[in-house]
Design a protein around this motif. Structure first.
Motif, PDB file in Angstrom:
ATOM      1  N   ILE A  45      -0.070   3.195  -6.849  1.00 33.97           N
ATOM      2  CA  ILE A  45       1.085   3.899  -7.436  1.00 33.97           C
ATOM      3  C   ILE A  45       0.749   5.380  -7.593  1.00 33.97           C
ATOM      4  O   ILE A  45       1.549   6.249  -7.282  1.00 33.97           O
ATOM      5  CB  ILE A  45       1.484   3.306  -8.800  1.00 33.97           C
ATOM      6  CG1 ILE A  45       2.130   1.954  -8.577  1.00 33.97           C
ATOM      7  CG2 ILE A  45       2.448   4.227  -9.521  1.00 33.97           C
ATOM      8  CD1 ILE A  45       3.046   1.506  -9.684  1.00 33.97           C
ATOM      9  N   GLN A  46      -0.416   5.652  -8.068  1.00 30.68           N
ATOM     10  CA  GLN A  46      -0.870   7.044  -8.222  1.00 30.68           C
ATOM     11  C   GLN A  46      -0.759   7.784  -6.895  1.00 30.68           C
ATOM     12  O   GLN A  46      -0.235   8.883  -6.831  1.00 30.68           O
ATOM     13  CB  GLN A  46      -2.343   7.002  -8.680  1.00 30.68           C
ATOM     14  CG  GLN A  46      -2.955   8.339  -8.934  1.00 30.68           C
ATOM     15  CD  GLN A  46      -2.818   8.713 -10.406  1.00 30.68           C
ATOM     16  OE1 GLN A  46      -2.492   7.875 -11.229  1.00 30.68           O
ATOM     17  NE2 GLN A  46      -3.028   9.964 -10.715  1.00 30.68           N
ATOM     18  N   ASN A  47      -1.225   7.135  -5.848  1.00 29.00           N
ATOM     19  CA  ASN A  47      -1.252   7.793  -4.538  1.00 29.00           C
ATOM     20  C   ASN A  47       0.129   7.928  -3.925  1.00 29.00           C
ATOM     21  O   ASN A  47       0.408   8.896  -3.227  1.00 29.00           O
ATOM     22  CB  ASN A  47      -2.186   7.053  -3.584  1.00 29.00           C
ATOM     23  CG  ASN A  47      -3.624   7.327  -3.937  1.00 29.00           C
ATOM     24  OD1 ASN A  47      -3.919   8.385  -4.469  1.00 29.00           O
ATOM     25  ND2 ASN A  47      -4.502   6.380  -3.683  1.00 29.00           N
ATOM     26  N   ILE A  48       1.001   6.969  -4.187  1.00 29.46           N
ATOM     27  CA  ILE A  48       2.366   7.081  -3.668  1.00 29.46           C
ATOM     28  C   ILE A  48       3.011   8.329  -4.250  1.00 29.46           C
ATOM     29  O   ILE A  48       3.613   9.118  -3.549  1.00 29.46           O
ATOM     30  CB  ILE A  48       3.206   5.832  -4.053  1.00 29.46           C
ATOM     31  CG1 ILE A  48       2.906   4.720  -3.066  1.00 29.46           C
ATOM     32  CG2 ILE A  48       4.700   6.128  -4.041  1.00 29.46           C
ATOM     33  CD1 ILE A  48       3.668   3.458  -3.291  1.00 29.46           C
ATOM     34  N   GLN A  49       2.828   8.519  -5.557  1.00 33.82           N
ATOM     35  CA  GLN A  49       3.461   9.674  -6.186  1.00 33.82           C
ATOM     36  C   GLN A  49       2.827  10.973  -5.712  1.00 33.82           C
ATOM     37  O   GLN A  49       3.533  11.927  -5.434  1.00 33.82           O
ATOM     38  CB  GLN A  49       3.375   9.551  -7.716  1.00 33.82           C
ATOM     39  CG  GLN A  49       4.228   8.424  -8.251  1.00 33.82           C
ATOM     40  CD  GLN A  49       5.694   8.547  -7.836  1.00 33.82           C
ATOM     41  OE1 GLN A  49       6.215   9.653  -7.744  1.00 33.82           O
ATOM     42  NE2 GLN A  49       6.342   7.440  -7.579  1.00 33.82           N
ATOM     43  N   GLY A  68       0.833  -1.204   0.000  1.00 37.01           N
ATOM     44  CA  GLY A  68       0.000   0.000   0.000  1.00 37.01           C
ATOM     45  C   GLY A  68       0.858   1.241   0.000  1.00 37.01           C
ATOM     46  O   GLY A  68       2.084   1.172  -0.133  1.00 37.01           O
ATOM     47  N   THR A  69       0.197   2.367   0.158  1.00 41.60           N
ATOM     48  CA  THR A  69       0.931   3.642   0.153  1.00 41.60           C
ATOM     49  C   THR A  69       1.723   3.815   1.440  1.00 41.60           C
ATOM     50  O   THR A  69       2.703   4.539   1.471  1.00 41.60           O
ATOM     51  CB  THR A  69      -0.033   4.834   0.042  1.00 41.60           C
ATOM     52  OG1 THR A  69      -1.053   4.664   1.008  1.00 41.60           O
ATOM     53  CG2 THR A  69      -0.634   4.947  -1.326  1.00 41.60           C
ATOM     54  N   TYR A  70       1.290   3.130   2.490  1.00 38.30           N
ATOM     55  CA  TYR A  70       1.876   3.340   3.805  1.00 38.30           C
ATOM     56  C   TYR A  70       2.555   2.051   4.267  1.00 38.30           C
ATOM     57  O   TYR A  70       2.014   0.969   4.102  1.00 38.30           O
ATOM     58  CB  TYR A  70       0.763   3.729   4.791  1.00 38.30           C
ATOM     59  CG  TYR A  70       1.249   4.076   6.164  1.00 38.30           C
ATOM     60  CD1 TYR A  70       1.748   5.346   6.445  1.00 38.30           C
ATOM     61  CD2 TYR A  70       1.226   3.133   7.184  1.00 38.30           C
ATOM     62  CE1 TYR A  70       2.213   5.662   7.711  1.00 38.30           C
ATOM     63  CE2 TYR A  70       1.683   3.446   8.458  1.00 38.30           C
ATOM     64  CZ  TYR A  70       2.173   4.708   8.708  1.00 38.30           C
ATOM     65  OH  TYR A  70       2.633   5.008   9.951  1.00 38.30           O
ATOM     66  N   GLY A  71       3.730   2.188   4.849  1.00 36.79           N
ATOM     67  CA  GLY A  71       4.430   1.027   5.396  1.00 36.79           C
ATOM     68  C   GLY A  71       5.451   0.462   4.417  1.00 36.79           C
ATOM     69  O   GLY A  71       5.557   0.907   3.268  1.00 36.79           O
ATOM     70  N   LYS A  72       6.222  -0.503   4.928  1.00 35.49           N
ATOM     71  CA  LYS A  72       7.233  -1.157   4.084  1.00 35.49           C
ATOM     72  C   LYS A  72       6.553  -2.255   3.284  1.00 35.49           C
ATOM     73  O   LYS A  72       5.795  -3.044   3.845  1.00 35.49           O
ATOM     74  CB  LYS A  72       8.282  -1.834   4.982  1.00 35.49           C
ATOM     75  CG  LYS A  72       9.256  -0.884   5.610  1.00 35.49           C
ATOM     76  CD  LYS A  72      10.357  -1.700   6.283  1.00 35.49           C
ATOM     77  CE  LYS A  72      11.023  -0.884   7.359  1.00 35.49           C
ATOM     78  NZ  LYS A  72      11.616  -1.686   8.407  1.00 35.49           N
TER      79      LYS A  72
END
Ligand SMILES: NC(=O)c1ccc[n+]([C@@H]2O[C@H](COP(=O)([O-])OP(=O)(O)OC[C@H]3O[C@@H](n4cnc5c(N)ncnc54)[C@H](OP(=O)(O)O)[C@@H]3O)[C@@H](O)[C@H]2O)c1
Length: 303
Positions: free
Chosen positions: A295-299, A153-157
């Motif tokens: 991926i969208q949210n990570i960026q 997910g966007t959060y965490g390793k």
């Protein structure tokens, strides 16, 4: 009356996504400091004080390889703690939603696993998660045990972030291509749980049980990596993100034997989600759709 929900492990991938998705609910979200799952007295005390109607427990010992060298800790957090949570919830006439894993199977089946298939974990982590499942079942309170797989997910390793980092640093990557499963986004899991909260009649014993709970369709770690890089490159064209060093052709397929790890992994981690669909009319998105969203949210988060 609104349900009071006790949520564990809010600094984990699924816990964090759930905290966000459950913001409209009456949620008490606890970190490890506030609820230490290695401390049975602390668990009992916290549940007795807070008196939740529902416990959602994504907290777990998730270091699959490290678990081989510290089994007691893995068994305490993944086996004993869910039992205590369930016992205390039962005394309050509360229910529990707990998470488990594809690693309860040995991976030798040729087709996707269904919930009634024989479990046979091949790692300490898998054994510890199975202990937790069995403990909750034996307490006998209303429960949902959601077996998920390959969480990111966007959060965490997680694997997604590791691949993006390695592809930015290296010219080529070697990724295991003979283990198959469903990469599942923490966001899809959290959305699915919120849906379940509205449809699960927790007074109906016949809906209690184990459910496979993953994004749909399957791939290998190698296939997942290729899609991560492809999707990143597609978005980077549009958004002007930094280029990766390694491209899809630079992601080399290797076998499990070529990448030895302390803990054995099931070769077949495919979980069939038909039961979830037939009982709750719920189907999580495909793993490719889940990936696009993350991926969208990570960026966006990193800009
Ligand atoms: N990750 C996967 O690929 C995967 C696959 C299949 C199933 N699952 C299952 O899905 C669920 C959620 O996994 P996840 O990926 O969100 O895990 P995660 O990111 O590793 O988060 C686990 C959480 O548990 C907390 N925790 C660990 N030890 C604790 C303790 N002694 N007391 C209280 N909290 C403790 C951690 O706290 P800190 O933040 O303080 O470390 C962390 O917040 C778990 O049940 C896991 O077994 C995960």
């Amino acid at each position: 009356m609104r349900k009071k929900i006790l949520l564990t492990g809010v600094n984990g991938q699924v816990g964090y996504a759930l905290k966000y998705q459950l913001s409209q609910y009456d949620v008490i979200a606890l970190t490890r400091d506030q609820l230490d799952l290695t401390n049975t007295n602390n668990i009992r005390q916290v549940v007795r004080e807070l008196k939740p109607d529902l416990i959602i427990n994504p907290a777990a010992y998730t270091a699959v390889d490290k678990a081989e060298s510290e089994p007691e800790l893995a068994y305490a957090i993944n086996g004993t703690a869910p039992q205590i949570l369930a016992e205390e919830a039962s005394k309050l006439n509360a229910s529990i939603i707990h998470f488990s894993t594809d690693y309860v199977y040995d991976g030798t089946k040729k087709t996707a696993y269904i919930e009634v298939d024989e479990v046979n974990p091949v790692s300490v982590y898998g054994k510890s998660k199975l202990l937790g499942e069995n403990a909750i079942r034996s307490v006998g309170l209303p429960h949902l045990i959601l077996r998920t797989s390959w969480v990111y997910g966007t959060y965490g390793k997680n694997f997604l972030k590791t691949i993006l980092r390695l592809a930015a640093e290296r010219d080529s990557l070697k990724i295991v291509a003979d283990q198959f499963g469903a990469p599942t986004s923490s966001h899809s899991i959290a959305e699915g749980v919120v849906y379940l909260l509205n449809v699960w009649q927790d007074n109906q014993e016949n809906q209690s049980g184990v459910y496979h709970f993953t994004n749909t369709e399957y791939t290998s770690w190698h296939g997942f990596s290729c899609e991560i890089v492809t999707e990143y490159n597609r978005l980077s064209e549009v958004n002007g993100w930094p280029k990766l060093k390694a491209n899809v052709d630079d992601i080399l397929a290797i076998s499990t034997e070529e990448y030895p790890t302390p803990a054995a992994r099931p070769q077949n981690s495919k979980l069939d989600n038909t039961k979830l669909k037939s009982v709750f009319k719920l189907e999580l998105p495909s793993w490719q759709q889940g990936l696009q969203q993350v991926i969208q949210n990570i960026q966006i988060a990193e800009k």
